[in-house]
Design an enzyme around this catalytic site. Sequence first.
Site, PDB file in Angstrom:
ATOM      1  N   SER A 105      57.493 -26.272 -21.951  1.00 22.68           N
ATOM      2  CA  SER A 105      56.624 -27.159 -22.713  1.00 22.68           C
ATOM      3  C   SER A 105      57.316 -27.419 -24.043  1.00 22.68           C
ATOM      4  CB  SER A 105      55.256 -26.487 -22.856  1.00 22.68           C
ATOM      5  OG  SER A 105      54.324 -27.386 -23.354  1.00 22.68           O
ATOM      6  N   HIS A 141      56.012 -30.420 -19.686  1.00 23.63           N
ATOM      7  CA  HIS A 141      54.859 -31.176 -20.182  1.00 23.63           C
ATOM      8  C   HIS A 141      55.371 -32.298 -21.058  1.00 23.63           C
ATOM      9  CE1 HIS A 141      52.430 -27.187 -19.914  1.00 23.63           C
ATOM     10  NE2 HIS A 141      52.530 -27.788 -18.754  1.00 23.63           N
ATOM     11  N   ASP A 196      50.524 -22.116 -19.459  1.00 24.17           N
ATOM     12  CA  ASP A 196      50.793 -22.734 -18.160  1.00 24.17           C
ATOM     13  C   ASP A 196      52.134 -22.186 -17.659  1.00 24.17           C
ATOM     14  OD1 ASP A 196      50.440 -24.397 -15.965  1.00 24.17           O
ATOM     15  OD2 ASP A 196      51.464 -26.086 -16.913  1.00 24.17           O
TER      16      ASP A 196
END
Lengths: 274, 193
Positions: free
Chosen positions: B15, B42, B135
């Site tokens: 991310s 992401h 995540d």
Amino acid sequence: MIELDIVKNDDMEMLLKDISHLYGYDFTQYSKASLKRRLNRICMLDKFASFAELRYRLIHDGAYLSRFIEEITVNVTEMFRDPHFYATLRHHILPILGTYPFIRIWVAGCSTGEEAYSLAILLKETNLFEKTLIYATDINPSVLEKASKSIFPLNQMKQYSRNYILSGGEKDFSSYYVSMYDVAKFHSGLSSKMIFSTHNLVSDSSFNEFQLILCRNVLIYFDKDLQNKVFKLFDDSLQPFGFLALGAKETLRFSNIEQRYKQWNEDRIWKKIS
Amino acid sequence: MMNRKTTEILLIGGSAGSISVLLEVLPHLNDHLSFPIMVVVHRKAHPESILEGLLGFRSRLPVEEAYDKMTLKANYIYLVPADYHLLFENKQMVSLDCSEKVNYSRPSIDVTFQSAAQIYMKHTVALLLSGANTDGLEGLRYIAQQQGTVLVQDPDTAEIAYMPQQALLNLQVDTVLKPEEMASFINQLSTNY
């Protein structure tokens, strides 16, 4: 949080056969990876401790089927999703359709109707609304009922308004609805040209001839064979020189009907050329 | 260091702060890896994503955005498109899915990691990079349960340490890697080196 993995591949095959035999809904050609996640998800949501419990409920409680179908199919959608796509519709495709005396559009797999309402707004703004009919279909009756009510969550409106402006909309987006508590009620005029009906892309046949078919982010849930079958259905349902619009990551490339369609620039819109 | 299990897929998740790591690692990868690489980062939903070009420019391996029902090829780097989850149908084919966000993310690293583990089992290798949320954590746990290989970026080298740190706190991680060690580690996973 990701779902537990309690549904095994063999279980899934068995369940899909049951459903097909008992209720006539054939999910056997859906993409397995997605479907398995949805089955695990419904076990979690409805608190089935095991796969056998889900199966028992489905077999013995016909009323549960609608709930099952609602949760097994993906109903994530938004208004003016992929604004650039709607800009192309507004500036290039609808003006072509405007040359016809009467326009028929099919939104296949319309879910809760966000794309159909986006289209209705575009048609209003391009002065084509009065001569158009939008057929909005889905496998799932409960989403159609929601769609027909013209009511959407208010907390989505900021995003939709942004999408609308990015797609070339010049009005105040909030002029299309009234806010009531936590919902936005869209003006009933918008749905006056919509026909909502259940239609299963797997098993139902062509029911009319259209100049534009939208089927966005539905085919990704089907395997290749079923995708081709549905492309054939769309081909049978499109007038010559009609347009087929797919989701941002879906394509006619590698399909059986590819040869007779021409892609509109880089957009996910294909014109039927022969 | 690790028992040799054939690597059939390498997953890289990240991310905030992960793109710079990829840009550092990709130029040093062998261009004859015996497995595909699937990258889940992401990013903002954007139609003409520049990431593919940015990474492709730095990489000797071809970099492509994954598409629905795509056939995977060894020695390719695939990017999961913005706003879709990526799932594995079998060892050769992927599907896209735009169902609900997971961990406020679509694509979700957890979703792709879990799906890979179900298909490739112990032949899954996953590397989790810099990021500001969790995540990827559950996905790594799942891969570990299937006896796959779990790698994380050394939090001390991460722009945002939270994501790899959470993995180290919660899981048995096989190897912790600094960005400068990643390429050679990945190269030696290949049976073609």
